[in-house]
Enzyme design. Structure first.
Site, PDB file in Angstrom:
ATOM      1  N   SER A  13       0.778  -1.301  -0.196  1.00  7.21           N
ATOM      2  CA  SER A  13      -0.177  -0.003   0.019  1.00  7.21           C
ATOM      3  C   SER A  13       0.732   1.148  -0.313  1.00  7.21           C
ATOM      4  CB  SER A  13      -0.896  -0.096   1.376  1.00  7.21           C
ATOM      5  OG  SER A  13      -1.419   1.283   1.198  1.00  7.21           O
ATOM      6  N   ASP A  40      -4.587   3.491  -2.566  1.00 11.43           N
ATOM      7  CA  ASP A  40      -5.715   3.916  -2.375  1.00 11.43           C
ATOM      8  C   ASP A  40      -6.695   5.255  -2.464  1.00 11.43           C
ATOM      9  OD1 ASP A  40      -6.495   1.785  -0.213  1.00 11.43           O
ATOM     10  OD2 ASP A  40      -4.715   1.972   0.752  1.00 11.43           O
ATOM     11  N   MET A  42      -8.894   8.046  -2.616  1.00 10.41           N
ATOM     12  CA  MET A  42     -10.275   8.323  -1.745  1.00 10.41           C
ATOM     13  C   MET A  42     -10.757   9.489  -1.577  1.00 10.41           C
ATOM     14  SD  MET A  42      -8.516   7.461   2.088  1.00 10.41           S
ATOM     15  CE  MET A  42      -7.921   5.752   1.901  1.00 10.41           C
ATOM     16  N   HIS A  72      -7.745   0.613  -5.165  1.00 12.10           N
ATOM     17  CA  HIS A  72      -9.045   0.354  -4.252  1.00 12.10           C
ATOM     18  C   HIS A  72      -9.897   1.457  -4.205  1.00 12.10           C
ATOM     19  CE1 HIS A  72      -9.797  -0.407   0.576  1.00 12.10           C
ATOM     20  NE2 HIS A  72     -10.765  -0.749  -0.802  1.00 12.10           N
ATOM     21  N   MET A  74     -11.734   4.117  -2.365  1.00 12.63           N
ATOM     22  CA  MET A  74     -13.062   4.605  -1.763  1.00 12.63           C
ATOM     23  C   MET A  74     -13.712   5.881  -2.045  1.00 12.63           C
ATOM     24  SD  MET A  74     -10.423   2.763   1.772  1.00 12.63           S
ATOM     25  CE  MET A  74      -8.394   3.404   0.532  1.00 12.63           C
ATOM     26  N   MET A 147     -11.956  -6.046   3.801  1.00 13.13           N
ATOM     27  CA  MET A 147     -11.348  -4.950   4.651  1.00 13.13           C
ATOM     28  C   MET A 147     -10.962  -5.520   6.425  1.00 13.13           C
ATOM     29  SD  MET A 147     -10.520  -2.630   3.196  1.00 13.13           S
ATOM     30  CE  MET A 147      -9.709  -1.231   4.128  1.00 13.13           C
TER      31      MET A 147
END
Length: 244
Positions: A13, A40, A42, A72, A74, A147
């Site tokens: 990550s 990630d 977001m 990912h 989000m 998660m």
């Protein structure tokens, strides 16, 4: 002939990396044996934090050869970002089932993701049961993400109560990639692997390691040595010690 077991994959990550030197940080992980890098994204709506978007993904795609960006998402509107992420070089697109107003329409976003050539994946947050992923949805995606922390921030403690969901999904989808993300490190990867996860996301445990290649090799060894447990009543042995 029996189908081959899903491959052991480690996806560092980048939230735990030095963003001022992101390209070299990613190259370092790839050199150490990581097949993917976990990006990630977001949006400040689905989760309170804001991280990176398509421009950062595009920069990584242009500067790092043969990078597999495991994105990912989000985000509150996952459908909106499918094409921008694909155009930026994303290879896998994970959306959260909690972000959908009607989970029954999840197949529409899966079809859209696949139409761009990306792999499609669906994620569930800690308070979402694995039963939220229907057989139809699970069979249509390429990967399932469980998660083990609340989405939105790095550095949280691993939630061992989420691991039985991995075992339940592995029993239903024996040939799928099953990813675990959140607080995974040398002390917690074992129970994830035994439950049935073959794709491990880790941040600080890799970017902060003195010898990340050794950590990556250990993660893969634990996955490969656990495969005989998958789908059996031994899958969750030792869970009570995880995360302590």
């Amino acid at each position: 002939m029996a189908a081959a077991s899903p491959k052991a994959i480690v996806s560092p990550s980048v939230l735990a990396s030095n963003f001022a030197d992101l390209g070299n940080e990613i190259r370092r992980m790839m050199h150490c044996g990581a097949e993917w890098v976990h990006m990630d994204v977001m949006d400040g709506h689905f989760v309170p934090n804001i991280t990176m978007g398509a421009p950062v993904l595009a920069s990584v795609h242009k500067t790092v050869d043969n990078v597999f960006m495991d994105c990912h998402m989000m985000v509150a509107d996952p459908k909106r970002w499918v094409k921008p992420v694909a155009e930026a070089g994303g290879k896998s697109y994970t959306f959260h089932i909690e972000a959908l107003s009607d989970p029954e329409n999840a197949h529409e976003i899966v079809d859209l993701i696949h139409s761009t050539g990306m792999r499609a994946a669906v994620a569930i947050s800690p308070d979402t049961p694995s039963s939220a992923i229907s057989d139809r949805l699970g069979n249509s995606v390429d990967m399932l993400l469980v998660m083990t922390v609340v989405p939105g921030a790095g550095g949280q403690k691993f939630m061992q109560r989420c691991v039985p969901k991995v075992a339940e999904l592995r029993a239903r989808f024996p040939q799928k990639d099953i990813q675990v993300d959140g607080g995974v490190g040398p002390g917690t990867v074992g129970c994830c692997a035994r439950a049935g996860s073959n794709v491990i996301v880790a941040g600080t445990a890799l970017f902060g390691a003195e010898k990340p290649a050794d950590v990556i090799a250990d993660f893969k060894q634990q996955i490969d040595s656990s495969k005989e447990r998958w789908g059996t009543d031994r899958a969750l042995e030792g869970l009570e010690d995880a995360g302590k």
